[in-house]
Scaffold this motif. Structure first.
Motif, PDB file in Angstrom:
ATOM      1  N   SER A 130      62.511  27.146  13.133  1.00  7.94           N
ATOM      2  CA  SER A 130      61.620  27.439  12.017  1.00  7.94           C
ATOM      3  C   SER A 130      62.344  28.287  10.984  1.00  7.94           C
ATOM      4  CB  SER A 130      60.374  28.184  12.504  1.00  7.94           C
ATOM      5  OG  SER A 130      59.595  28.621  11.402  1.00  7.94           O
ATOM      6  N   PRO A 131      62.242  27.925   9.700  1.00  8.60           N
ATOM      7  CA  PRO A 131      62.882  28.746   8.670  1.00  8.60           C
ATOM      8  C   PRO A 131      62.076  30.000   8.330  1.00  8.60           C
ATOM      9  CG  PRO A 131      61.779  26.898   7.634  1.00  8.60           C
ATOM     10  CD  PRO A 131      61.641  26.716   9.132  1.00  8.60           C
ATOM     11  N   THR A 132      60.822  30.064   8.821  1.00  3.49           N
ATOM     12  CA  THR A 132      59.935  31.154   8.428  1.00  3.49           C
ATOM     13  C   THR A 132      59.281  31.895   9.591  1.00  3.49           C
ATOM     14  OG1 THR A 132      58.199  29.509   8.185  1.00  3.49           O
ATOM     15  CG2 THR A 132      59.373  30.149   6.180  1.00  3.49           C
ATOM     16  N   LYS A 133      59.128  31.251  10.739  1.00  2.00           N
ATOM     17  CA  LYS A 133      58.455  31.852  11.897  1.00  2.00           C
ATOM     18  C   LYS A 133      59.215  31.545  13.188  1.00  2.00           C
ATOM     19  CE  LYS A 133      54.622  32.959   9.619  1.00  2.00           C
ATOM     20  NZ  LYS A 133      54.393  34.257   9.133  1.00  2.00           N
ATOM     21  N   PRO A 134      60.471  32.003  13.306  1.00  2.00           N
ATOM     22  CA  PRO A 134      61.255  31.672  14.503  1.00  2.00           C
ATOM     23  C   PRO A 134      60.742  32.392  15.751  1.00  2.00           C
ATOM     24  CG  PRO A 134      62.422  33.263  13.166  1.00  2.00           C
ATOM     25  CD  PRO A 134      61.192  32.874  12.381  1.00  2.00           C
ATOM     26  N   ARG A 135      61.060  31.781  16.900  1.00  2.00           N
ATOM     27  CA  ARG A 135      60.780  32.409  18.191  1.00  2.00           C
ATOM     28  C   ARG A 135      62.098  32.525  18.948  1.00  2.00           C
ATOM     29  NH1 ARG A 135      56.097  28.420  19.798  1.00  2.00           N
ATOM     30  NH2 ARG A 135      54.465  29.250  18.474  1.00  2.00           N
ATOM     31  N   MET A 136      62.416  33.706  19.386  1.00  2.00           N
ATOM     32  CA  MET A 136      63.639  33.949  20.154  1.00  2.00           C
ATOM     33  C   MET A 136      64.881  33.417  19.445  1.00  2.00           C
ATOM     34  SD  MET A 136      62.399  35.573  22.666  1.00  2.00           S
ATOM     35  CE  MET A 136      63.693  35.648  23.874  1.00  2.00           C
ATOM     36  N   SER A 137      64.857  33.449  18.117  1.00  2.00           N
ATOM     37  CA  SER A 137      65.998  32.961  17.343  1.00  2.00           C
ATOM     38  C   SER A 137      65.899  33.494  15.918  1.00  2.00           C
ATOM     39  CB  SER A 137      66.018  31.428  17.321  1.00  2.00           C
ATOM     40  OG  SER A 137      64.880  30.931  16.651  1.00  2.00           O
ATOM     41  N   ASP A 138      66.942  33.240  15.164  1.00  2.00           N
ATOM     42  CA  ASP A 138      66.924  33.547  13.742  1.00  2.00           C
ATOM     43  C   ASP A 138      66.273  32.386  12.999  1.00  2.00           C
ATOM     44  OD1 ASP A 138      68.332  36.074  13.672  1.00  2.00           O
ATOM     45  OD2 ASP A 138      70.130  34.954  14.246  1.00  2.00           O
ATOM     46  N   PRO A 139      65.815  32.593  11.765  1.00  2.00           N
ATOM     47  CA  PRO A 139      65.272  31.496  10.969  1.00  2.00           C
ATOM     48  C   PRO A 139      66.336  30.405  10.817  1.00  2.00           C
ATOM     49  CG  PRO A 139      64.872  33.603   9.885  1.00  2.00           C
ATOM     50  CD  PRO A 139      65.807  33.859  11.026  1.00  2.00           C
ATOM     51  N   SER A 140      65.909  29.146  10.949  1.00  2.00           N
ATOM     52  CA  SER A 140      66.905  28.076  10.931  1.00  2.00           C
ATOM     53  C   SER A 140      66.337  26.761  10.416  1.00  2.00           C
ATOM     54  CB  SER A 140      67.473  27.863  12.343  1.00  2.00           C
ATOM     55  OG  SER A 140      66.441  27.461  13.225  1.00  2.00           O
ATOM     56  N   ALA A 141      67.263  25.863  10.147  1.00  2.00           N
ATOM     57  CA  ALA A 141      67.000  24.467   9.791  1.00  2.00           C
ATOM     58  C   ALA A 141      68.180  23.690  10.366  1.00  2.00           C
ATOM     59  CB  ALA A 141      66.915  24.293   8.286  1.00  2.00           C
ATOM     60  N   VAL A 142      68.127  22.377  10.264  1.00  2.00           N
ATOM     61  CA  VAL A 142      69.259  21.564  10.695  1.00  2.00           C
ATOM     62  C   VAL A 142      69.678  20.661   9.543  1.00  2.00           C
ATOM     63  CG1 VAL A 142      70.010  19.670  12.210  1.00  2.00           C
ATOM     64  CG2 VAL A 142      68.780  21.613  13.169  1.00  2.00           C
ATOM     65  N   GLU A 143      70.972  20.642   9.283  1.00  2.00           N
ATOM     66  CA  GLU A 143      71.537  19.705   8.319  1.00  2.00           C
ATOM     67  C   GLU A 143      71.915  18.440   9.085  1.00  2.00           C
ATOM     68  OE1 GLU A 143      74.518  20.506   4.913  1.00  2.00           O
ATOM     69  OE2 GLU A 143      75.735  19.924   6.657  1.00  2.00           O
ATOM     70  N   LEU A 144      71.424  17.317   8.603  1.00  2.00           N
ATOM     71  CA  LEU A 144      71.706  16.013   9.204  1.00  2.00           C
ATOM     72  C   LEU A 144      72.351  15.156   8.124  1.00  2.00           C
ATOM     73  CD1 LEU A 144      71.339  13.704  11.323  1.00  2.00           C
ATOM     74  CD2 LEU A 144      69.005  13.450  10.457  1.00  2.00           C
ATOM     75  N   ILE A 145      73.572  14.723   8.386  1.00  2.00           N
ATOM     76  CA  ILE A 145      74.270  13.862   7.428  1.00  2.00           C
ATOM     77  C   ILE A 145      74.511  12.511   8.084  1.00  2.00           C
ATOM     78  CG2 ILE A 145      76.365  13.521   6.062  1.00  2.00           C
ATOM     79  CD1 ILE A 145      76.529  16.594   5.822  1.00  2.00           C
ATOM     80  N   ILE A 146      74.088  11.463   7.380  1.00  2.00           N
ATOM     81  CA  ILE A 146      74.317  10.097   7.840  1.00  2.00           C
ATOM     82  C   ILE A 146      75.170   9.419   6.775  1.00  2.00           C
ATOM     83  CG2 ILE A 146      73.256   7.904   8.462  1.00  2.00           C
ATOM     84  CD1 ILE A 146      70.746   9.529   9.279  1.00  2.00           C
ATOM     85  N   ASP A 147      76.365   8.997   7.187  1.00  2.00           N
ATOM     86  CA  ASP A 147      77.316   8.392   6.256  1.00  2.00           C
ATOM     87  C   ASP A 147      77.869   7.119   6.892  1.00  2.00           C
ATOM     88  OD1 ASP A 147      79.058   7.923   4.148  1.00  2.00           O
ATOM     89  OD2 ASP A 147      80.519   9.428   4.808  1.00  2.00           O
ATOM     90  N   ASN A 148      77.430   5.968   6.393  1.00  2.00           N
ATOM     91  CA  ASN A 148      77.845   4.667   6.933  1.00  2.00           C
ATOM     92  C   ASN A 148      77.658   4.586   8.448  1.00  2.00           C
ATOM     93  OD1 ASN A 148      78.623   3.518   4.444  1.00  2.00           O
ATOM     94  ND2 ASN A 148      80.573   4.627   4.535  1.00  2.00           N
ATOM     95  N   GLY A 149      76.520   5.070   8.929  1.00  2.00           N
ATOM     96  CA  GLY A 149      76.210   4.999  10.354  1.00  2.00           C
ATOM     97  C   GLY A 149      76.768   6.137  11.186  1.00  2.00           C
ATOM     98  N   THR A 150      77.628   6.960  10.598  1.00  2.00           N
ATOM     99  CA  THR A 150      78.169   8.128  11.292  1.00  2.00           C
ATOM    100  C   THR A 150      77.216   9.294  11.093  1.00  2.00           C
ATOM    101  OG1 THR A 150      80.434   7.366  10.940  1.00  2.00           O
ATOM    102  CG2 THR A 150      80.141   9.702  11.482  1.00  2.00           C
ATOM    103  N   ILE A 151      76.894   9.972  12.192  1.00  2.00           N
ATOM    104  CA  ILE A 151      75.911  11.051  12.167  1.00  2.00           C
ATOM    105  C   ILE A 151      76.593  12.376  12.456  1.00  2.00           C
ATOM    106  CG2 ILE A 151      73.830  11.955  13.277  1.00  2.00           C
ATOM    107  CD1 ILE A 151      73.306   8.972  14.161  1.00  2.00           C
ATOM    108  N   SER A 152      76.317  13.368  11.622  1.00  2.00           N
ATOM    109  CA  SER A 152      76.776  14.728  11.925  1.00  2.00           C
ATOM    110  C   SER A 152      75.614  15.690  11.723  1.00  2.00           C
ATOM    111  CB  SER A 152      77.980  15.128  11.060  1.00  2.00           C
ATOM    112  OG  SER A 152      77.636  15.147   9.698  1.00  2.00           O
ATOM    113  N   THR A 153      75.606  16.742  12.519  1.00  2.00           N
ATOM    114  CA  THR A 153      74.528  17.726  12.474  1.00  2.00           C
ATOM    115  C   THR A 153      75.093  19.133  12.534  1.00  2.00           C
ATOM    116  OG1 THR A 153      74.293  17.661  14.880  1.00  2.00           O
ATOM    117  CG2 THR A 153      72.825  16.234  13.616  1.00  2.00           C
ATOM    118  N   GLU A 154      74.313  20.055  11.995  1.00  2.00           N
ATOM    119  CA  GLU A 154      74.700  21.462  12.066  1.00  2.00           C
ATOM    120  C   GLU A 154      73.442  22.315  11.945  1.00  2.00           C
ATOM    121  OE1 GLU A 154      77.413  24.763   9.675  1.00  2.00           O
ATOM    122  OE2 GLU A 154      77.468  22.685   9.038  1.00  2.00           O
TER     123      GLU A 154
END
Length: 175
Positions: A130-154
């Motif tokens: 959660s970017p605004t109401k995290p539990r047991m973590s810092d506020p977060s999101a995930v970046e998902l990049i899809i490029d010609n069928g290749t997937i990367s996340t962070e």
């Protein structure tokens, strides 16, 4: 395609907070896995023209009448599913993995637990936290990049208030 994945915002506002709006500008799509909480915040995100979303258990009836409970769509040949609930904790992702297999998706985005997870097996499971109401973590999101069928996340750490337990444990380690 650059996608920002969020969930569990629980915001009672009619606008997007500046720090999130600046983040969203960098992406082609916003995936929200439910628990907007207010119709106003949902409509603000929807107005960006980038939103793919489902409703969560804390959403009001108006949001639940607008959004589906599950969503499946395709980006560059990659099937993405979105649900709100599914994993019971970060330690038990089997139920959400089975849901992904049942939905026939390559990636399943889910929320509800307010903690970030990226887990790859025969499917890719993403909980952005959660970017605004995290539990047991810092506020977060995930970046998902899809490029010609290749997937990367962070996992992306977002400025904001960490959960009180994390703040407390950091203070203890400083002493």
């Amino acid at each position: 395609m650059k996608i920002i994945v969020i969930s569990d915002t629980h915001l009672e506002t009619d606008s997007i907070p500046t720090y999130l709006a600046e983040l969203f500008e960098k992406y082609d799509m916003i995936i929200h896995a439910g628990d907007f909480t207010s119709t106003g915040f949902y409509k603000a995100l929807e107005a960006t023209g980038k939103l793919k979303a489902v409703y969560g258990n804390s959403d009001n009836i108006e949001v639940k009448n607008i959004l589906p409970e599950t969503l499946v769509f395709e980006v560059e040949g990659v099937k993405i599913g979105v649900v709100h609930r599914g994993a019971l904790s970060i330690m038990d992702t089997d139920p959400i993995r089975y849901k992904a297999l049942e939905m026939g998706v390559d990636i399943l985005v889910f929320g509800h637990i307010h903690q970030p997870i990226i887990e790859k097996s025969d499917v890719l499971l993403i909980c952005p936290g959660s970017p605004t109401k995290p539990r047991m973590s810092d506020p977060s999101a995930v970046e998902l990049i899809i490029d010609n069928g290749t997937i990367s996340t962070e996992i992306i750490e977002i400025s904001g208030q960490s959960c009180s337990y994390i703040d407390f444990s950091r203070k203890l380690s400083e002493e």
